[in-house]
Motif scaffolding. Structure first.
Motif, PDB file in Angstrom:
ATOM      1  N   TYR A  61       0.834  -1.204   0.000  1.00 56.85           N
ATOM      2  CA  TYR A  61       0.000   0.000   0.000  1.00 56.85           C
ATOM      3  C   TYR A  61       0.870   1.256   0.000  1.00 56.85           C
ATOM      4  CZ  TYR A  61      -4.423  -2.456   0.794  1.00 56.85           C
ATOM      5  OH  TYR A  61      -5.540  -3.236   0.650  1.00 56.85           O
ATOM      6  N   LEU A  62       1.940   1.250   0.805  1.00 57.05           N
ATOM      7  CA  LEU A  62       2.843   2.404   0.836  1.00 57.05           C
ATOM      8  C   LEU A  62       3.546   2.580  -0.509  1.00 57.05           C
ATOM      9  CD1 LEU A  62       4.488   2.135   4.378  1.00 57.05           C
ATOM     10  CD2 LEU A  62       2.861   3.866   3.579  1.00 57.05           C
ATOM     11  N   LEU A  63       3.948   1.449  -1.126  1.00 56.11           N
ATOM     12  CA  LEU A  63       4.584   1.522  -2.445  1.00 56.11           C
ATOM     13  C   LEU A  63       3.630   2.128  -3.469  1.00 56.11           C
ATOM     14  CD1 LEU A  63       6.850   0.889  -4.444  1.00 56.11           C
ATOM     15  CD2 LEU A  63       5.914  -1.436  -4.646  1.00 56.11           C
ATOM     16  N   ALA A  64       2.356   1.700  -3.432  1.00 57.33           N
ATOM     17  CA  ALA A  64       1.368   2.251  -4.363  1.00 57.33           C
ATOM     18  C   ALA A  64       1.190   3.752  -4.153  1.00 57.33           C
ATOM     19  CB  ALA A  64       0.033   1.525  -4.188  1.00 57.33           C
ATOM     20  N   LEU A  65       1.122   4.176  -2.893  1.00 54.62           N
ATOM     21  CA  LEU A  65       0.969   5.601  -2.598  1.00 54.62           C
ATOM     22  C   LEU A  65       2.182   6.389  -3.076  1.00 54.62           C
ATOM     23  CD1 LEU A  65      -0.593   7.917  -1.344  1.00 54.62           C
ATOM     24  CD2 LEU A  65       0.418   7.312   0.879  1.00 54.62           C
ATOM     25  N   GLY A  66       3.375   5.835  -2.849  1.00 44.63           N
ATOM     26  CA  GLY A  66       4.585   6.514  -3.311  1.00 44.63           C
ATOM     27  C   GLY A  66       4.623   6.650  -4.826  1.00 44.63           C
ATOM     28  N   ALA A  67       4.206   5.584  -5.536  1.00 45.99           N
ATOM     29  CA  ALA A  67       4.182   5.646  -7.001  1.00 45.99           C
ATOM     30  C   ALA A  67       3.171   6.677  -7.484  1.00 45.99           C
ATOM     31  CB  ALA A  67       3.862   4.264  -7.565  1.00 45.99           C
ATOM     32  N   ILE A  68       2.025   6.786  -6.796  1.00 49.51           N
ATOM     33  CA  ILE A  68       1.023   7.791  -7.173  1.00 49.51           C
ATOM     34  C   ILE A  68       1.581   9.205  -7.011  1.00 49.51           C
ATOM     35  CG2 ILE A  68      -1.189   8.800  -6.490  1.00 49.51           C
ATOM     36  CD1 ILE A  68      -2.115   5.951  -5.823  1.00 49.51           C
ATOM     37  N   ILE A  69       2.286   9.437  -5.911  1.00 48.39           N
ATOM     38  CA  ILE A  69       2.883  10.763  -5.679  1.00 48.39           C
ATOM     39  C   ILE A  69       3.924  11.085  -6.751  1.00 48.39           C
ATOM     40  CG2 ILE A  69       4.280  12.128  -4.091  1.00 48.39           C
ATOM     41  CD1 ILE A  69       2.910  10.581  -1.801  1.00 48.39           C
ATOM     42  N   LEU A  70       4.751  10.085  -7.098  1.00 51.35           N
ATOM     43  CA  LEU A  70       5.743  10.299  -8.150  1.00 51.35           C
ATOM     44  C   LEU A  70       5.060  10.606  -9.485  1.00 51.35           C
ATOM     45  CD1 LEU A  70       8.368   7.507  -7.385  1.00 51.35           C
ATOM     46  CD2 LEU A  70       8.640   9.964  -7.057  1.00 51.35           C
ATOM     47  N   GLY A  71       3.954   9.913  -9.756  1.00 51.28           N
ATOM     48  CA  GLY A  71       3.226  10.173 -10.987  1.00 51.28           C
ATOM     49  C   GLY A  71       2.666  11.581 -11.038  1.00 51.28           C
ATOM     50  N   LEU A  72       2.172  12.073  -9.882  1.00 53.74           N
ATOM     51  CA  LEU A  72       1.660  13.441  -9.837  1.00 53.74           C
ATOM     52  C   LEU A  72       2.757  14.463 -10.125  1.00 53.74           C
ATOM     53  CD1 LEU A  72      -0.685  13.203  -6.709  1.00 53.74           C
ATOM     54  CD2 LEU A  72      -1.367  13.358  -9.119  1.00 53.74           C
ATOM     55  N   ALA A  73       4.006  14.099  -9.805  1.00 52.14           N
ATOM     56  CA  ALA A  73       5.135  15.000 -10.073  1.00 52.14           C
ATOM     57  C   ALA A  73       5.564  14.983 -11.534  1.00 52.14           C
ATOM     58  CB  ALA A  73       6.306  14.642  -9.167  1.00 52.14           C
ATOM     59  N   ARG A  74       4.955  14.090 -12.342  1.00 49.88           N
ATOM     60  CA  ARG A  74       5.242  13.973 -13.773  1.00 49.88           C
ATOM     61  C   ARG A  74       6.738  13.778 -14.036  1.00 49.88           C
ATOM     62  NH1 ARG A  74       2.255  18.485 -17.198  1.00 49.88           N
ATOM     63  NH2 ARG A  74       2.990  17.087 -18.828  1.00 49.88           N
ATOM     64  N   GLU A 313       8.439  11.628 -20.709  1.00 53.56           N
ATOM     65  CA  GLU A 313       7.620  11.572 -19.498  1.00 53.56           C
ATOM     66  C   GLU A 313       7.220  10.126 -19.216  1.00 53.56           C
ATOM     67  OE1 GLU A 313       3.499  13.451 -17.610  1.00 53.56           O
ATOM     68  OE2 GLU A 313       4.454  14.392 -19.350  1.00 53.56           O
ATOM     69  N   VAL A 314       7.445   9.681 -17.987  1.00 51.96           N
ATOM     70  CA  VAL A 314       7.192   8.283 -17.610  1.00 51.96           C
ATOM     71  C   VAL A 314       6.115   8.188 -16.536  1.00 51.96           C
ATOM     72  CG1 VAL A 314       9.464   7.440 -18.299  1.00 51.96           C
ATOM     73  CG2 VAL A 314       9.156   8.389 -16.013  1.00 51.96           C
ATOM     74  N   THR A 315       5.159   9.124 -16.563  1.00 55.19           N
ATOM     75  CA  THR A 315       4.058   9.086 -15.602  1.00 55.19           C
ATOM     76  C   THR A 315       3.292   7.773 -15.708  1.00 55.19           C
ATOM     77  OG1 THR A 315       3.840  11.489 -15.705  1.00 55.19           O
ATOM     78  CG2 THR A 315       1.961  10.264 -14.847  1.00 55.19           C
ATOM     79  N   ALA A 316       3.154   7.255 -16.924  1.00 56.19           N
ATOM     80  CA  ALA A 316       2.419   6.004 -17.115  1.00 56.19           C
ATOM     81  C   ALA A 316       3.095   4.847 -16.386  1.00 56.19           C
ATOM     82  CB  ALA A 316       2.299   5.695 -18.601  1.00 56.19           C
ATOM     83  N   ILE A 317       4.437   4.855 -16.342  1.00 60.39           N
ATOM     84  CA  ILE A 317       5.146   3.789 -15.632  1.00 60.39           C
ATOM     85  C   ILE A 317       4.861   3.871 -14.135  1.00 60.39           C
ATOM     86  CG2 ILE A 317       7.428   2.877 -15.069  1.00 60.39           C
ATOM     87  CD1 ILE A 317       8.381   3.792 -17.774  1.00 60.39           C
ATOM     88  N   ALA A 318       4.873   5.093 -13.598  1.00 59.40           N
ATOM     89  CA  ALA A 318       4.565   5.268 -12.173  1.00 59.40           C
ATOM     90  C   ALA A 318       3.135   4.826 -11.876  1.00 59.40           C
ATOM     91  CB  ALA A 318       4.772   6.724 -11.779  1.00 59.40           C
ATOM     92  N   ALA A 319       2.188   5.190 -12.757  1.00 62.56           N
ATOM     93  CA  ALA A 319       0.791   4.790 -12.542  1.00 62.56           C
ATOM     94  C   ALA A 319       0.642   3.281 -12.631  1.00 62.56           C
ATOM     95  CB  ALA A 319      -0.098   5.472 -13.583  1.00 62.56           C
ATOM     96  N   GLY A 320       1.336   2.666 -13.554  1.00 66.14           N
ATOM     97  CA  GLY A 320       1.272   1.219 -13.675  1.00 66.14           C
ATOM     98  C   GLY A 320       1.836   0.520 -12.454  1.00 66.14           C
ATOM     99  N   THR A 321       2.940   1.049 -11.928  1.00 63.62           N
ATOM    100  CA  THR A 321       3.530   0.486 -10.712  1.00 63.62           C
ATOM    101  C   THR A 321       2.562   0.594  -9.537  1.00 63.62           C
ATOM    102  OG1 THR A 321       5.746   1.103 -11.479  1.00 63.62           O
ATOM    103  CG2 THR A 321       5.491   0.642  -9.128  1.00 63.62           C
ATOM    104  N   ALA A 322       1.893   1.748  -9.420  1.00 62.60           N
ATOM    105  CA  ALA A 322       0.921   1.944  -8.343  1.00 62.60           C
ATOM    106  C   ALA A 322      -0.226   0.942  -8.461  1.00 62.60           C
ATOM    107  CB  ALA A 322       0.388   3.373  -8.374  1.00 62.60           C
ATOM    108  N   LEU A 323      -0.714   0.725  -9.677  1.00 59.01           N
ATOM    109  CA  LEU A 323      -1.825  -0.209  -9.880  1.00 59.01           C
ATOM    110  C   LEU A 323      -1.436  -1.629  -9.513  1.00 59.01           C
ATOM    111  CD1 LEU A 323      -4.666  -0.777 -10.918  1.00 59.01           C
ATOM    112  CD2 LEU A 323      -3.702  -1.000 -13.230  1.00 59.01           C
ATOM    113  N   VAL A 324      -0.262  -2.055  -9.956  1.00 63.04           N
ATOM    114  CA  VAL A 324       0.191  -3.419  -9.657  1.00 63.04           C
ATOM    115  C   VAL A 324       0.374  -3.606  -8.152  1.00 63.04           C
ATOM    116  CG1 VAL A 324       2.111  -5.035  -9.932  1.00 63.04           C
ATOM    117  CG2 VAL A 324       1.258  -3.774 -11.907  1.00 63.04           C
TER     118      VAL A 324
END
Length: 341
Positions: A61-74, A313-324
């Motif tokens: 859960y923490l990893l998913a939250l961290g990936a979401i925050i990174l994605g928001l930073a684009r 831009e690798v926002t999609a990678i961060a979002a994918g990591t959060a989803l997984v």
């Protein structure tokens, strides 16, 4: 890696705070005893795997939250991308020494197969040309995006006499876009007759930055230059024409014997010259002693030549990591609950 909205990274401070709160909740003693009449359920709870599995869902859960925050930073990272304006010219030695059978079935066929694999692996839209050289050099295919045309031409190559490495290199350089072949004998660096001025140099078709567009030449040879322009002089001209030259040597410096037309000749690889050409023209020298090594060389060149690293831009990678991570956390949590039921 860089970020288009770095202020969003402030949210990462939530991660250690949430982890500390979770540990605090776990460490609190129970408020009161609970009567549990179902001893079988208690036994199953006690048999649930211990601490490592218990920590997995909250960590995910923490990893998913961290990936979401990174994605928001684009986030933006340098990733390999097909080179949109790339061009490479293959210059292939077709002298009789290429019939030597120390590569299966012989050097020429091994070189054809490796070059075809190289062309096939280039990104779509990447321009590639083909030059051959023996006693003289010829542009077989001018740089084109039709990779099938180049592969067909490679399949039709046949051997001839002598080895003019310098001429093969210059022919490939003049085949690159934006270059114009100088009148003979300017490429040789000397006038026709004493007292007659040397012919002018090539007309430079420069880009907006005042430089010729970059180009790449991959030159393959298995012998020693014995005709035409000196290879090192040709390398200097290539450098002046903003062309990077990678050289590939096949065979051995010790040499091998070859029977041609009932006559036995000795052929050996001139590594010193090929290495010098690559150094002068900003490229790399490779050596292959068998067909497998030759394929590996062209594979390495394909990864270097057909692609370039560009900020992406690798926002999609961060979002994918959060989803997984989120799906995995839910699955592990559900599995733990299922074991208790």
């Amino acid at each position: 890696m860089s970020f288009q909205l770095p202020a969003a990274l402030v949210g990462l401070v939530l991660l250690p705070v949430l982890a500390a709160l979770y540990l605090l909740v776990l460490s609190r003693p129970p408020g009161r005893a609970v009567v549990m009449p179902d001893l079988a359920l208690v036994a199953r709870a006690a048999s649930v795997p211990g601490r490592r599995r218990r920590w997995a869902p909250p960590a995910l859960y923490l990893l998913a939250l961290g990936a979401i925050i990174l994605g928001l930073a684009r986030p933006v990272a340098p990733l390999p991308q097909p080179s949109p304006d790339g061009v490479v010219v293959l210059s292939v030695d077709v002298s009789r020494s290429m019939l030597a059978a120390d590569m299966s079935p012989n050097r020429m066929e091994a070189a054809k197969a490796a070059a075809k694999a190289f062309v096939e692996a280039l990104p779509r839209g990447f321009r590639v040309g083909l030059v051959t050289f023996s006693s003289y050099a010829t542009t077989v295919v001018s740089p084109t995006t039709d990779h099938a045309e180049v592969m067909d031409a490679l399949g039709r190559l046949a051997t001839e006499f002598a080895t003019a490495i310098g001429d093969g290199l210059l022919e490939a350089v003049w085949a690159l876009p934006g270059r114009e072949r100088p009148p003979y004998p300017a490429q040789m660096g000397e006038p026709l007759l004493p007292g007659i001025p040397q012919a002018p140099g090539p007309a430079r078709q420069e880009g907006t930055d005042g430089r010729l567009p970059p180009g790449v030449v991959v030159l393959l040879s298995d012998g020693q230059s014995n005709r035409g322009t000196l290879p090192l002089e040709a390398a200097r001209i290539a450098r002046e024409q903003n062309a990077t030259v990678h050289t590939v040597g096949i065979g051995t410096p010790e040499g091998t014997s070859l029977t041609v037309g009932g006559r036995t000749i000795w052929v050996r690889l001139d590594e010193e010259t090929l290495r010098g050409v690559a150094e002068i023209a900003g490229g790399t020298y490779y050596r292959a002693t068998n067909a497998g090594e030759l394929r590996d060389v062209y594979r390495q060149l394909g990864r270097r030549i057909g692609w370039e690293r560009r900020p992406t831009e690798v926002t999609a990678i961060a979002a994918g990591t959060a989803l997984v991570a989120l799906v995995a956390a839910v699955a592990l949590s559900s599995l733990s609950v299922h074991r208790l039921l």
